[in-house]
Design a protein around this motif. Structure first.
Motif, PDB file in Angstrom:
ATOM      1  N   ASP A 102       0.850  -1.189   0.000  1.00 50.54           N
ATOM      2  CA  ASP A 102       0.000   0.000   0.000  1.00 50.54           C
ATOM      3  C   ASP A 102       0.889   1.243   0.000  1.00 50.54           C
ATOM      4  OD1 ASP A 102      -1.930   1.922   0.304  1.00 50.54           O
ATOM      5  OD2 ASP A 102      -2.853   1.060   2.090  1.00 50.54           O
ATOM      6  N   SER A 121      -0.314   4.379   0.272  1.00 52.08           N
ATOM      7  CA  SER A 121      -0.956   5.492   0.971  1.00 52.08           C
ATOM      8  C   SER A 121      -0.359   5.654   2.363  1.00 52.08           C
ATOM      9  CB  SER A 121      -2.464   5.269   1.074  1.00 52.08           C
ATOM     10  OG  SER A 121      -2.758   4.050   1.738  1.00 52.08           O
ATOM     11  N   LYS A 122      -0.549   6.825   2.941  1.00 52.23           N
ATOM     12  CA  LYS A 122      -0.030   7.088   4.282  1.00 52.23           C
ATOM     13  C   LYS A 122      -0.638   6.106   5.278  1.00 52.23           C
ATOM     14  CE  LYS A 122       0.137  10.539   7.935  1.00 52.23           C
ATOM     15  NZ  LYS A 122      -0.497   9.594   8.883  1.00 52.23           N
ATOM     16  N   ASP A 129      -2.160   4.282   8.633  1.00 57.83           N
ATOM     17  CA  ASP A 129      -3.021   4.690   9.742  1.00 57.83           C
ATOM     18  C   ASP A 129      -2.207   4.562  11.031  1.00 57.83           C
ATOM     19  OD1 ASP A 129      -4.908   5.143  11.667  1.00 57.83           O
ATOM     20  OD2 ASP A 129      -6.091   3.331  11.254  1.00 57.83           O
ATOM     21  N   TYR A 132       5.293  15.750   1.029  1.00 53.84           N
ATOM     22  CA  TYR A 132       3.932  16.282   1.037  1.00 53.84           C
ATOM     23  C   TYR A 132       3.867  17.666   1.673  1.00 53.84           C
ATOM     24  CZ  TYR A 132       4.111  14.831   5.951  1.00 53.84           C
ATOM     25  OH  TYR A 132       4.474  14.675   7.267  1.00 53.84           O
ATOM     26  N   SER A 171      -0.997  20.427   4.476  1.00 58.62           N
ATOM     27  CA  SER A 171      -2.431  20.465   4.185  1.00 58.62           C
ATOM     28  C   SER A 171      -2.897  19.246   3.399  1.00 58.62           C
ATOM     29  CB  SER A 171      -2.766  21.734   3.392  1.00 58.62           C
ATOM     30  OG  SER A 171      -2.054  21.769   2.156  1.00 58.62           O
ATOM     31  N   GLU A 172      -1.943  18.496   2.809  1.00 53.96           N
ATOM     32  CA  GLU A 172      -2.297  17.329   2.005  1.00 53.96           C
ATOM     33  C   GLU A 172      -1.785  16.030   2.624  1.00 53.96           C
ATOM     34  OE1 GLU A 172      -0.465  18.304  -1.685  1.00 53.96           O
ATOM     35  OE2 GLU A 172      -1.913  19.875  -2.196  1.00 53.96           O
ATOM     36  N   LYS A 173      -1.385  16.108   3.883  1.00 53.77           N
ATOM     37  CA  LYS A 173      -0.747  14.971   4.547  1.00 53.77           C
ATOM     38  C   LYS A 173      -1.610  13.716   4.528  1.00 53.77           C
ATOM     39  CE  LYS A 173       1.132  13.631   9.078  1.00 53.77           C
ATOM     40  NZ  LYS A 173       1.450  14.127  10.444  1.00 53.77           N
ATOM     41  N   ALA A 174      -2.875  13.834   4.922  1.00 53.08           N
ATOM     42  CA  ALA A 174      -3.740  12.663   5.073  1.00 53.08           C
ATOM     43  C   ALA A 174      -3.920  11.904   3.769  1.00 53.08           C
ATOM     44  CB  ALA A 174      -5.099  13.080   5.633  1.00 53.08           C
ATOM     45  N   LYS A 175      -3.866  12.620   2.639  1.00 59.16           N
ATOM     46  CA  LYS A 175      -4.098  11.990   1.343  1.00 59.16           C
ATOM     47  C   LYS A 175      -2.807  11.712   0.588  1.00 59.16           C
ATOM     48  CE  LYS A 175      -8.676  14.100   0.760  1.00 59.16           C
ATOM     49  NZ  LYS A 175      -9.542  14.953  -0.106  1.00 59.16           N
ATOM     50  N   SER A 176      -1.670  11.920   1.233  1.00 53.07           N
ATOM     51  CA  SER A 176      -0.393  11.740   0.541  1.00 53.07           C
ATOM     52  C   SER A 176      -0.150  10.270   0.202  1.00 53.07           C
ATOM     53  CB  SER A 176       0.757  12.280   1.395  1.00 53.07           C
ATOM     54  OG  SER A 176       0.819  11.614   2.643  1.00 53.07           O
ATOM     55  N   THR A 177       0.443  10.054  -0.956  1.00 45.07           N
ATOM     56  CA  THR A 177       0.820   8.703  -1.376  1.00 45.07           C
ATOM     57  C   THR A 177       2.291   8.705  -1.754  1.00 45.07           C
ATOM     58  OG1 THR A 177       0.135   9.162  -3.657  1.00 45.07           O
ATOM     59  CG2 THR A 177      -1.489   8.121  -2.201  1.00 45.07           C
TER      60      THR A 177
END
Length: 310
Positions: free
Chosen positions: A108, A110-111, A113, A189, A192-198
């Motif tokens: 995966d 994506s960042k 959890d 990243y 402001s875009e941390k949660a959606k960073s890939t």
């Protein structure tokens, strides 16, 4: 507060035991060998990439590489050698998280959890580069030791939110080793875009040092026990720490329902009951040794009800 020191250690894929703990290095290399500027961390002020001035990376280390269980107290990385000693500016807002996993590769991008991870370090780091291979390792003493079980693999997440660069061109080059499978992922990243960073998958990992603190297994057993002949005996109040495997055994011929848990049930045999008592032993094995403790189980006859006639 700076929590980073330089220690001398020759880099090999190895396990070293000393009076202060056990040391494991995953990977191998030399001055000028394979390098990465993306893991464990990439420093960039965002001037040339649209303002992406923070980074995260996720690295997977296999149990077969770490080779032991125990409390990880220190992690270290190896910046490439330089022709002169160099202290980088202190960088703040550095975080490291650990997590055990059964996965054997990264799938995966994506960042992660982080609610499922353990925060083991948060603070400032002062990276250093040295001139010789056996002095380049930078150690980070963890705020919180992490109890690791070698049966599983280890995920290490490194987060940098300093927002600065430390080199005029590029980031710190860390010596790395190619592992052939998807073992890491890294991303840069904006906050402001941390949660959606890939990120991007990487088959190499930085050469990484782990120090396991010395913690002998410990067992706490209740006092000697008594049970009515023919009844199933169940332990309670048994505790242990600093172990990765447990094993119950009996001096008799009865059976445990599960001899690998702290508080098992024991069914005595007729020979056990006839002997009057037996010894039940619990052995705990950890990264720093093995401990065994025992308890005596005594069998008493069941009371016989009688009816008196008048």
């Amino acid at each position: 507060m700076v929590r980073l020191t330089i220690l001398k250690f020759f880099v090999l894929v190895c396990l070293v035991r000393n009076n202060y703990g056990q040391e494991v290095v995953v990977g191998s290399g030399s001055c000028g060998s394979s390098q990465t500027q993306n893991m464990p961390v990439k420093y960039d002020n965002g001037a040339w990439n649209g303002g992406k001035n923070n980074s995260w990376s996720l690295m997977l280390f296999k149990g077969a590489e770490l080779k032991q269980s125990g409390n990880i107290s220190t992690i270290g990385f190896y910046p490439n050698c330089k022709n002169r000693n160099l202290d980088y500016p202190v960088v703040s807002r550095q975080r490291i998280y650990f997590k055990e996993t059964l996965d054997d590769k990264i799938t995966d991008v994506s960042k992660p959890d982080l609610t499922t991870y353990t925060l083991v370090f948060e603070g400032d780091i002062n990276w250093k580069r040295k001139t010789t291979f056996n002095t380049v390792r930078n150690d980070i003493v963890l705020d919180k030791s992490f109890n690791y079980n070698k049966i599983k693999n280890l995920l290490v997440y490194f987060e940098n939110e300093s927002g600065v660069n430390v080199e005029m061109w590029g980031s710190i080059p860390f010596l790395s080793t190619y592992h052939g499978t998807d073992r890491g992922v890294y991303a840069i990243y904006k906050l402001s875009e941390k949660a959606k960073s890939t990120g991007n998958i990487e088959k190499s990992l930085p050469i990484t040092y782990f120090k396991f603190s010395v913690s002998q297994p410990a067992i706490q057993l209740p006092n000697n026990q008594t049970v009515c002949a023919g009844d199933i005996f169940e332990f309670s109040g048994v505790s242990a720490m600093n172990y990765h495997t447990l094993f119950w055994s009996s001096s008799g011929s009865g059976t445990f329902e599960d001899n690998s848990i702290l508080n098992p049930k024991y069914s005595a045999s007729s020979a056990d009951i006839k002997s009057g008592n037996i010894i039940l032993k619990l052995t705990a094995e950890g990264g720093s040794g093995t401990v065994t403790k025992s308890v005596i189980l005594t069998f008493k006859k069941k009371p016989i009800a009688s009816i008196k006639r008048r």
